[in-house]
Enzyme design. Sequence first.
Site, PDB file in Angstrom:
ATOM      1  N   HIS A  52      41.144  36.529  76.560  1.00 34.25           N
ATOM      2  CA  HIS A  52      40.962  36.234  75.180  1.00 34.25           C
ATOM      3  C   HIS A  52      39.944  35.002  74.915  1.00 34.25           C
ATOM      4  O   HIS A  52      39.317  35.155  73.826  1.00 34.25           O
ATOM      5  CB  HIS A  52      42.428  35.805  74.764  1.00 34.25           C
ATOM      6  CG  HIS A  52      42.627  36.052  73.620  1.00 34.25           C
ATOM      7  ND1 HIS A  52      43.847  35.431  72.793  1.00 34.25           N
ATOM      8  CD2 HIS A  52      41.984  36.492  72.505  1.00 34.25           C
ATOM      9  CE1 HIS A  52      43.742  35.886  71.513  1.00 34.25           C
ATOM     10  NE2 HIS A  52      42.671  36.423  71.227  1.00 34.25           N
TER      11      HIS A  52
ATOM     12  N   HIS B  70      45.377  38.464  78.418  1.00 32.32           N
ATOM     13  CA  HIS B  70      46.072  37.055  77.724  1.00 32.32           C
ATOM     14  C   HIS B  70      47.249  36.678  78.527  1.00 32.32           C
ATOM     15  O   HIS B  70      47.812  37.366  79.455  1.00 32.32           O
ATOM     16  CB  HIS B  70      46.590  37.556  76.233  1.00 32.32           C
ATOM     17  CG  HIS B  70      45.943  38.353  75.452  1.00 32.32           C
ATOM     18  ND1 HIS B  70      45.526  37.808  74.240  1.00 32.32           N
ATOM     19  CD2 HIS B  70      45.707  39.688  75.369  1.00 32.32           C
ATOM     20  CE1 HIS B  70      44.836  38.716  73.590  1.00 32.32           C
ATOM     21  NE2 HIS B  70      44.743  39.968  74.157  1.00 32.32           N
ATOM     22  N   TYR B  71      47.518  35.445  78.161  1.00 34.61           N
ATOM     23  CA  TYR B  71      48.972  34.748  78.717  1.00 34.61           C
ATOM     24  C   TYR B  71      49.694  34.724  77.449  1.00 34.61           C
ATOM     25  O   TYR B  71      49.116  34.227  76.381  1.00 34.61           O
ATOM     26  CB  TYR B  71      48.707  33.741  79.510  1.00 34.61           C
ATOM     27  CG  TYR B  71      48.140  32.465  79.129  1.00 34.61           C
ATOM     28  CD1 TYR B  71      48.718  31.817  78.039  1.00 34.61           C
ATOM     29  CD2 TYR B  71      47.329  31.818  79.732  1.00 34.61           C
ATOM     30  CE1 TYR B  71      48.065  30.719  77.620  1.00 34.61           C
ATOM     31  CE2 TYR B  71      46.663  30.926  79.474  1.00 34.61           C
ATOM     32  CZ  TYR B  71      47.119  30.091  78.203  1.00 34.61           C
ATOM     33  OH  TYR B  71      46.556  29.020  77.635  1.00 34.61           O
ATOM     34  N   THR B  72      51.165  34.641  77.667  1.00 42.80           N
ATOM     35  CA  THR B  72      51.772  34.481  76.406  1.00 42.80           C
ATOM     36  C   THR B  72      52.339  33.164  76.066  1.00 42.80           C
ATOM     37  O   THR B  72      52.662  32.952  74.865  1.00 42.80           O
ATOM     38  CB  THR B  72      53.191  35.288  76.855  1.00 42.80           C
ATOM     39  OG1 THR B  72      54.032  34.701  77.722  1.00 42.80           O
ATOM     40  CG2 THR B  72      53.277  36.766  77.087  1.00 42.80           C
TER      41      THR B  72
ATOM     42  N   ASP C 131      43.373  31.432  76.909  1.00 42.84           N
ATOM     43  CA  ASP C 131      43.955  32.279  77.839  1.00 42.84           C
ATOM     44  C   ASP C 131      42.904  33.437  78.401  1.00 42.84           C
ATOM     45  O   ASP C 131      42.041  33.836  77.776  1.00 42.84           O
ATOM     46  CB  ASP C 131      45.213  33.019  77.208  1.00 42.84           C
ATOM     47  CG  ASP C 131      45.073  33.589  75.822  1.00 42.84           C
ATOM     48  OD1 ASP C 131      44.226  33.192  75.072  1.00 42.84           O
ATOM     49  OD2 ASP C 131      45.310  34.690  75.903  1.00 42.84           O
TER      50      ASP C 131
ATOM     51  N   GLU D 249      49.135  41.431  77.849  1.00 43.46           N
ATOM     52  CA  GLU D 249      49.870  40.325  77.903  1.00 43.46           C
ATOM     53  C   GLU D 249      50.696  39.774  79.256  1.00 43.46           C
ATOM     54  O   GLU D 249      51.461  40.751  79.830  1.00 43.46           O
ATOM     55  CB  GLU D 249      50.666  39.872  76.831  1.00 43.46           C
ATOM     56  CG  GLU D 249      50.338  39.679  75.235  1.00 43.46           C
ATOM     57  CD  GLU D 249      49.926  38.545  75.095  1.00 43.46           C
ATOM     58  OE1 GLU D 249      50.010  37.645  75.823  1.00 43.46           O
ATOM     59  OE2 GLU D 249      49.161  38.477  73.754  1.00 43.46           O
TER      60      GLU D 249
END
Length: 274
Positions: A163, A47-49, A173, A116
Amino acid sequence: MKKLLLVLAGLLLVGCQSGVELRHGYWVDLRHPAQGARPRIKVIVIHYTAEDFPTSLATLTDQQVSAHYLIPRQPPQRDGKGVIWQLVPEQDLAWHAGSSFWRGATRINDTSIGIELVNNGYRSTLTGREWQAFSPQQIASLSALVKEVAQRYGIRPENIVGHSDIAPQRKQDPGPRFPWQYLAQQGVGAWPDASRVQHFLAGQTPRARVPVEKIMDLLQRYGYPVTPEMTPGQQQTVIAAFQMHFRPADYRGLPDAETAAIAAALLEKYGAAE
């Protein structure tokens, strides 16, 4: 009393040698492991946050959402190696995937490790979206982590996903600037062989349109969440998620010959979802 202690010590010694283990108030016989046992963890989800590090850390340690690991944009270095934050023990479930599907399985939270990456995602401009790149130090730390986790649990390359792969209708993401091809070259994740993509392209123009049904069949077989009742817009979203992962130069979600060839090459290399 001394005789009793000697007897107990003897039993403990025999138990250790025979595969019987004394725990708190009971003995456990470990001599008959089931052949049908499988590791719980089968998928790694990246994921990215969309937030900075302090906000990401606060969000992921609150009660609403969590992930097993968090990697800053510029990981602090210790002895030449990046520092990664572990927020949830691997044996515990983290709330990172949400409603999800991958290769025949739902509830991906139950069977996955969530990682993440601190990254802002994108910002909207007059010319479209501008996606933030990932730093080399961040990707180096991620690569080391994913290699180790995948080896420990026997996670196959096709089960290292974003994701957006497991929830394409909701998530984008880690986005089109995530370096999937580079990581695959480092031994992390799936990537099609260029020669086989050309084979399946069979001389067609890469952007030549093909029936959307053909693309959806290929993506369903590979593992994406595809259902018969999808609207054209939902179909385009799934195709775009696939393209964002495997052909980020053009992820408009149009059903073209190159997309079909990439999917066919992946199926040949990694097999269809069971």
